[in-house]
Design a protein around this motif. Structure first.
Motif, short mmCIF file in Angstrom:
data_model
loop_
_atom_site.label_atom_id
_atom_site.label_comp_id
_atom_site.label_asym_id
_atom_site.label_seq_id
_atom_site.Cartn_x
_atom_site.Cartn_y
_atom_site.Cartn_z
N ASP A 29 0.87 -1.15 0.19
CA ASP A 29 -0.21 -0.03 -0.09
C ASP A 29 0.92 1.35 -0.05
O ASP A 29 0.56 2.16 0.76
N GLY A 30 1.89 1.35 -0.85
CA GLY A 30 2.71 2.55 -0.93
C GLY A 30 3.71 2.72 0.26
O GLY A 30 4.31 3.74 0.30
N GLU A 31 3.80 1.72 0.95
CA GLU A 31 4.89 1.95 2.12
C GLU A 31 5.95 0.86 1.89
O GLU A 31 5.59 -0.33 1.64
N LEU A 32 7.11 1.20 1.67
CA LEU A 32 8.24 0.53 1.19
C LEU A 32 9.16 0.27 2.63
O LEU A 32 9.75 1.25 3.07
N THR A 33 9.29 -1.03 3.09
CA THR A 33 10.13 -1.27 4.17
C THR A 33 11.49 -1.58 3.88
O THR A 33 11.38 -2.56 2.98
N LEU A 34 12.40 -1.07 4.28
CA LEU A 34 13.94 -1.42 4.02
C LEU A 34 14.49 -1.65 5.31
O LEU A 34 14.33 -0.98 6.11
N VAL A 35 15.41 -2.54 5.22
CA VAL A 35 16.05 -2.97 6.37
C VAL A 35 17.57 -2.28 6.15
O VAL A 35 18.37 -2.52 5.14
N PHE A 36 18.14 -1.57 7.12
CA PHE A 36 19.33 -0.68 6.81
C PHE A 36 20.58 -1.45 7.73
O PHE A 36 20.27 -1.58 9.08
N ARG A 37 21.68 -1.65 7.38
CA ARG A 37 22.58 -2.41 7.89
C ARG A 37 24.04 -1.86 7.73
O ARG A 37 24.04 -0.89 6.74
N GLY A 38 25.13 -2.23 8.23
CA GLY A 38 26.32 -1.68 8.09
C GLY A 38 26.38 -0.23 8.62
O GLY A 38 25.78 -0.11 9.81
#
Length: 79
Positions: A29-38
């Motif tokens: 629904d237009g929400e992009l979940t991204l996992v940030f590492r490093g």
């Protein structure tokens, strides 16, 4: 190109140059979940990067998204 493909093939390599790491988690629904590492996991201006990713997707894929950032520290920092 899909949003997942765009993250993996365009955004991820750019962040790797600065020691960062981004992983696609979901797009609903237009929400992009991204996992940030490093380096990204401890970045003080991660919100600017998320804004940049939103702008790049809008310009290149013609889609409006809202990036939700999940910071994931390396396992050895979880203690």
């Amino acid at each position: 190109m899909t949003i997942q493909g765009y993250i993996e093939n365009v955004v991820h390599p750019k962040l790797q140059g600065d020691g960062g790491w981004v992983e696609y988690k979901s797009y609903v629904d237009g929400e992009l979940t991204l996992v940030f590492r490093g380096e990204c996991s401890k970045c003080l201006i991660l919100n600017r990067c998320c804004d940049w990713i939103e702008q790049q997707i809008k310009a290149d894929l013609k889609k409006e998204v809202k990036v939700v950032a999940v910071r994931k520290r390396p396992y050895f920092q979880d203690v």
